[in-house]
Design a protein around this motif. Sequence first.
Motif, PDB file in Angstrom:
ATOM      1  N   LEU A  86     -50.377  10.472  -2.800  1.00  0.00           N
ATOM      2  CA  LEU A  86     -49.641   9.631  -3.421  1.00  0.00           C
ATOM      3  C   LEU A  86     -48.622  10.100  -4.298  1.00  0.00           C
ATOM      4  CD1 LEU A  86     -49.703   6.708  -4.808  1.00  0.00           C
ATOM      5  CD2 LEU A  86     -51.227   7.495  -6.649  1.00  0.00           C
TER       6      LEU A  86
ATOM      7  N   ARG B  18     -49.541  16.944   9.865  1.00  0.00           N
ATOM      8  CA  ARG B  18     -50.839  17.208  10.209  1.00  0.00           C
ATOM      9  C   ARG B  18     -51.666  16.984   8.949  1.00  0.00           C
ATOM     10  NH1 ARG B  18     -47.656  20.650  12.579  1.00  0.00           N
ATOM     11  NH2 ARG B  18     -47.930  22.121  11.054  1.00  0.00           N
ATOM     12  N   GLN B  19     -51.360  16.342   7.983  1.00  0.00           N
ATOM     13  CA  GLN B  19     -52.109  16.068   7.064  1.00  0.00           C
ATOM     14  C   GLN B  19     -52.315  14.506   6.619  1.00  0.00           C
ATOM     15  OE1 GLN B  19     -51.114  18.437   3.346  1.00  0.00           O
ATOM     16  NE2 GLN B  19     -50.693  19.900   4.555  1.00  0.00           N
ATOM     17  N   GLY B  20     -53.047  14.252   5.589  1.00  0.00           N
ATOM     18  CA  GLY B  20     -53.227  12.837   5.137  1.00  0.00           C
ATOM     19  C   GLY B  20     -52.121  12.270   4.406  1.00  0.00           C
ATOM     20  N   LEU B  21     -52.156  11.243   3.593  1.00  0.00           N
ATOM     21  CA  LEU B  21     -51.279  10.696   2.551  1.00  0.00           C
ATOM     22  C   LEU B  21     -51.548  11.272   1.206  1.00  0.00           C
ATOM     23  CD1 LEU B  21     -51.452   7.023   4.174  1.00  0.00           C
ATOM     24  CD2 LEU B  21     -49.651   8.839   4.382  1.00  0.00           C
TER      25      LEU B  21
ATOM     26  N   LYS C 190     -46.421   5.163  -8.307  1.00  0.00           N
ATOM     27  CA  LYS C 190     -46.780   3.707  -8.071  1.00  0.00           C
ATOM     28  C   LYS C 190     -46.339   2.919  -9.171  1.00  0.00           C
ATOM     29  CE  LYS C 190     -51.134   4.724 -10.782  1.00  0.00           C
ATOM     30  NZ  LYS C 190     -52.533   4.961 -10.818  1.00  0.00           N
TER      31      LYS C 190
ATOM     32  N   TYR D 109     -46.073   7.073  -0.651  1.00  0.00           N
ATOM     33  CA  TYR D 109     -47.096   8.231  -0.187  1.00  0.00           C
ATOM     34  C   TYR D 109     -46.124   8.968   0.666  1.00  0.00           C
ATOM     35  CZ  TYR D 109     -51.183   5.407  -1.678  1.00  0.00           C
ATOM     36  OH  TYR D 109     -52.234   4.531  -2.404  1.00  0.00           O
TER      37      TYR D 109
ATOM     38  N   ASP E 120     -43.209   1.472   7.950  1.00  0.00           N
ATOM     39  CA  ASP E 120     -43.418   2.094   9.231  1.00  0.00           C
ATOM     40  C   ASP E 120     -43.092   3.530   9.017  1.00  0.00           C
ATOM     41  OD1 ASP E 120     -41.958  -0.444  11.482  1.00  0.00           O
ATOM     42  OD2 ASP E 120     -44.109   0.187  10.798  1.00  0.00           O
TER      43      ASP E 120
ATOM     44  N   PHE F 278     -43.841   7.004   3.065  1.00  0.00           N
ATOM     45  CA  PHE F 278     -44.498   5.664   3.190  1.00  0.00           C
ATOM     46  C   PHE F 278     -44.213   4.882   1.968  1.00  0.00           C
ATOM     47  CE2 PHE F 278     -45.853   5.698   7.664  1.00  0.00           C
ATOM     48  CZ  PHE F 278     -46.300   7.234   7.856  1.00  0.00           C
TER      49      PHE F 278
ATOM     50  N   GLN G  80     -46.347  12.210   3.580  1.00  0.00           N
ATOM     51  CA  GLN G  80     -47.254  12.628   4.493  1.00  0.00           C
ATOM     52  C   GLN G  80     -46.726  13.857   5.196  1.00  0.00           C
ATOM     53  OE1 GLN G  80     -48.397  10.413   8.163  1.00  0.00           O
ATOM     54  NE2 GLN G  80     -50.393  11.284   8.188  1.00  0.00           N
TER      55      GLN G  80
ATOM     56  N   PHE H  11     -46.371   1.448  -3.968  1.00  0.00           N
ATOM     57  CA  PHE H  11     -46.625   2.871  -3.927  1.00  0.00           C
ATOM     58  C   PHE H  11     -45.946   3.580  -3.047  1.00  0.00           C
ATOM     59  CE2 PHE H  11     -50.846   1.994  -5.864  1.00  0.00           C
ATOM     60  CZ  PHE H  11     -51.099   0.857  -5.429  1.00  0.00           C
TER      61      PHE H  11
ATOM     62  N   ILE I  30     -53.575  -3.998   1.825  1.00  0.00           N
ATOM     63  CA  ILE I  30     -52.328  -3.368   1.705  1.00  0.00           C
ATOM     64  C   ILE I  30     -51.300  -3.261   2.821  1.00  0.00           C
ATOM     65  CG2 ILE I  30     -53.527  -1.973  -0.125  1.00  0.00           C
ATOM     66  CD1 ILE I  30     -52.960   0.343   1.763  1.00  0.00           C
TER      67      ILE I  30
ATOM     68  N   TYR J 177     -47.809  -4.913  -6.295  1.00  0.00           N
ATOM     69  CA  TYR J 177     -48.137  -3.432  -6.575  1.00  0.00           C
ATOM     70  C   TYR J 177     -47.569  -2.634  -5.593  1.00  0.00           C
ATOM     71  CZ  TYR J 177     -51.334  -5.568  -9.795  1.00  0.00           C
ATOM     72  OH  TYR J 177     -52.074  -6.260 -10.739  1.00  0.00           O
TER      73      TYR J 177
ATOM     74  N   ASN K  48     -49.315  -3.661  -2.165  1.00  0.00           N
ATOM     75  CA  ASN K  48     -50.596  -4.305  -2.214  1.00  0.00           C
ATOM     76  C   ASN K  48     -50.137  -5.837  -2.871  1.00  0.00           C
ATOM     77  OD1 ASN K  48     -53.441  -3.740  -4.468  1.00  0.00           O
ATOM     78  ND2 ASN K  48     -53.260  -5.420  -2.602  1.00  0.00           N
TER      79      ASN K  48
ATOM     80  N   PHE L  17     -48.337  -1.309   4.904  1.00  0.00           N
ATOM     81  CA  PHE L  17     -47.578  -0.129   5.042  1.00  0.00           C
ATOM     82  C   PHE L  17     -46.233  -0.314   5.742  1.00  0.00           C
ATOM     83  CE2 PHE L  17     -50.320   3.375   4.399  1.00  0.00           C
ATOM     84  CZ  PHE L  17     -51.848   2.956   4.572  1.00  0.00           C
TER      85      PHE L  17
END
Lengths: 113, 115
Positions: free
Chosen positions: A46, A41-44, A49, A36, A105, A90, A38, A34, A101, A32, A94, A103
């Motif tokens: 999606l 200054r934020q999260g991930l 997939k 993502y 780099d 990124f 970023q 994916f 999961i 599986y 999975n 990642f």
Amino acid sequence: AQSVTQPDARVTVSEGASLQLRCKYSYSGTPYLFWYVQYPRQGLQLLLKYYSGDPVVQGVNGFEAEFSKSNSSFHLRKASVHWSDSAVYFCVLNRDSNNRIFFGDGTQLVVKP
Amino acid sequence: GALVYQYPRRTICKSGTSMRMECQAVGFQATSVAWYRQSPQKTFELIALSTVNSAIKYEQNFTQEKFPISHPNLSFSSMTVLNAYLEDRGLYLCGARDSSQNTLYFGAGTRLSVL
């Protein structure tokens, strides 16, 4: 051996140019996969997939990725990048039934105006 | 749609004190929640994986005594950083799994600074 490899730490392209961000994975079964993104200054978030079926999957904002079992790859593409696409991308795998999961780099994308 | 809210977004604590961060899944059932720490070099460390009704599994170098996690239901998880020091600084990300979609959704992260 690393489960997910993103060989390019940084990619610089001009606005309007096409883009490919590379991802190689290591897994003998069906992965599986994916992508993502970023932003600073934020999260991930999606992007897209892949589980099975059509190896080319469409994501948000014009991104797509192509799964290749023979090459163990899941490269991300975009036909025409915009300056707002500048971010870190990124690739994520999975592969375990216990929900672990892996990642890559990350690849820093810089879009020049 | 599926969303994960994480709060606070930023927090500063004094060295030796503790801080708690929370993760809320909206629009799906979070059967498992993974907590990660992202280093300044952007790499991710898995801290622990929590599955409802199962024991929480901590990765090497992370312990329950240092990072206690609560996952009481399918929409909420929290993690505390106890006795924080400089090496605990970073962006903590909560990843909640929607098992029906086999997709991991992430919160925006809690950035921890330690003075």
